[in-house]
Enzyme design. Structure first.
Site, PDB file in Angstrom:
ATOM      1  N   PRO A   1      34.930 -27.837 -24.798  1.00 33.76           N
ATOM      2  CA  PRO A   1      35.225 -27.624 -23.463  1.00 33.76           C
ATOM      3  C   PRO A   1      35.872 -26.239 -23.569  1.00 33.76           C
ATOM      4  CG  PRO A   1      35.935 -30.030 -24.032  1.00 33.76           C
ATOM      5  CD  PRO A   1      35.549 -29.319 -25.359  1.00 33.76           C
ATOM      6  N   CYS A   2      35.622 -25.494 -22.559  1.00 36.87           N
ATOM      7  CA  CYS A   2      36.357 -24.205 -22.517  1.00 36.87           C
ATOM      8  C   CYS A   2      36.686 -23.731 -20.976  1.00 36.87           C
ATOM      9  CB  CYS A   2      35.400 -23.126 -23.251  1.00 36.87           C
ATOM     10  SG  CYS A   2      35.680 -22.934 -24.994  1.00 36.87           S
ATOM     11  N   GLN A   3      37.198 -24.648 -20.403  1.00 38.58           N
ATOM     12  CA  GLN A   3      37.417 -24.333 -19.138  1.00 38.58           C
ATOM     13  C   GLN A   3      38.287 -22.844 -18.833  1.00 38.58           C
ATOM     14  OE1 GLN A   3      37.582 -27.391 -20.072  1.00 38.58           O
ATOM     15  NE2 GLN A   3      36.054 -28.367 -18.740  1.00 38.58           N
TER      16      GLN A   3
ATOM     17  N   PHE B   1      37.588 -20.269 -19.657  1.00 38.64           N
ATOM     18  CA  PHE B   1      36.708 -18.974 -19.852  1.00 38.64           C
ATOM     19  C   PHE B   1      35.505 -19.119 -18.443  1.00 38.64           C
ATOM     20  CE2 PHE B   1      37.057 -19.717 -24.437  1.00 38.64           C
ATOM     21  CZ  PHE B   1      38.144 -18.683 -24.707  1.00 38.64           C
TER      22      PHE B   1
END
Length: 360
Positions: free
Chosen positions: A84-86, A88
């Site tokens: 998960p890379c919210q 970005f």
């Protein structure tokens, strides 16, 4: 368990979510044996819709021996994942600009998930690796560190427009593939485009706030009387500018409102859907209005626009689970088609390699 043949790919899916990547890889003939996720709600979809087992665990503290044991008898091993890379994402960056940078600690924690994925690759040394994520990740130092973890691998990465792989959605994803077996390249995908009509056009009509009695996931959120008037004046592919002025929100009259024309919009039948988000069940959250029914898309329609089959089961209590919970699970999923084309790429790659290069 059947005997593994000399080219069968055995996979572990980290940050597996509800199984979009698992299901896509499996559809391409890859044997996904284990899905790992910190969210216990992901157990049901993984176990119900795939042949994989589920481990409820934090990848940040996962013992690499757990993954290594899955690969013990594998002819070819694949470690896959979508950390998960919210921080970005386009939506998070817009929020940062609006509210200021007040979540540095949370972003740092999310960045670390990419690093943990890279650490596991370095410790386990699988034959194949894939990761998919949001495109802005490629401009971050953490991505460079991940590539350093792949020393000794042939690798390729690119931003894939999901329309080009046959997904009825304008979604862009960063895809990375790596192999210890030989050179590997992500092709320029040119699959036949699919549309909203092709994906959901045969589902039964339902009203706003209604539900298909034969499918608890084919239900739509309620609309206020004001939003019901608004959607009745909305044209497929149009904007709130199509409404009479008395229906427009005060925010639309501000200069900033002019930059968000797709909110309260309808999808077009013969075009792909916009990016499906965790809030796609809300008419005012984007271009999530049904093309001709006066409602937002249903949860089932959202899942099918993500590439899941019509009978995919997300929760054992789908009829009573909240829109927020199901929307989060569906919106955060890896599109099934993406998993499928990645699986096909690896299957073709392994078939081209000499048998003696595979692990026995």
């Amino acid at each position: 368990m059947h005997e593994l043949n000399k080219t069968e790919i055995v996979a572990v899916d980290l940050f597996c979510g509800v199984g979009g990547l698992t299901y896509g890889l499996q559809s391409a003939g890859i044997a996904v044996k284990l899905g790992v996720d910190i969210d216990p709600d992901c157990a049901h979809p993984i176990q119900q819709n795939s042949n994989a087992s589920f481990l409820n665990a934090d990848v940040a503290s996962l013992d690499p021996g757990v993954v290594a044991r899955v690969f013990e008898n594998a002819a070819v091993s694949l470690l896959a994942g979508c950390a998960p890379c919210q921080p970005f994402s386009t939506y998070s960056r817009a929020a940062k600009q609006k509210h200021g940078d007040t979540a540095g600690e949370n972003r740092s924690k999310d960045w670390r998930l990419v690093e943990h994925f890279g650490d596991l690759v370095e410790q386990v040394q699988p034959d194949l690796v894939t990761m998919e994520n949001v495109p802005p990740l490629a401009q971050q130092p953490v991505f460079e560190r991940l590539l350093e973890n792949l020393h000794g691998y042939w690798m390729d990465w690119r931003v894939v427009e999901c329309q080009s792989i046959g997904l009825p959605q304008t979604r862009k994803r960063l895809v990375l593939v790596a192999s210890r077996l030989g050179p590997i390249t992500i092709p320029q995908f040119q699959k036949k485009p699919t549309t909203v009509r092709m994906a959901i056009g045969e589902l039964p009509n339902i009203p706003a706030g209604g539900q298909d009695p034969n499918d608890p996931l084919h239900r739509a959120s309620r609309l206020s009387s004001l939003n019901l008037q608004r959607i009745r004046h909305s044209k497929p592919g149009g904007t709130w500018r199509d409404w009479p002025e008395d229906l427009r929100s005060s925010c639309h009259l501000k200069d900033t409102g002019a930059t968000y024309p797709s909110v309260y919009g309808r999808m077009k039948w013969d075009a792909p859907a916009p990016t499906i988000t965790t809030q796609c069940f809300g008419y005012g959250n984007g271009r999530f209005g049904h093309p001709d029914q006066d409602r937002a898309i249903s949860l089932r329609e959202a899942s099918m626009l993500q590439g899941f089959p019509k009978n995919y089961s997300f929760l054992p209590d789908e009829g009573t689970a909240s829109f927020d919970k199901l929307g989060r699970l569906i919106g955060n999923a890896v599109p099934v088609k993406l998993g499928e084309v990645i699986g096909e790429l690896f299957s073709h790659h392994v078939a081209q390699m000499r048998p003696e290069t595979a692990r026995h």
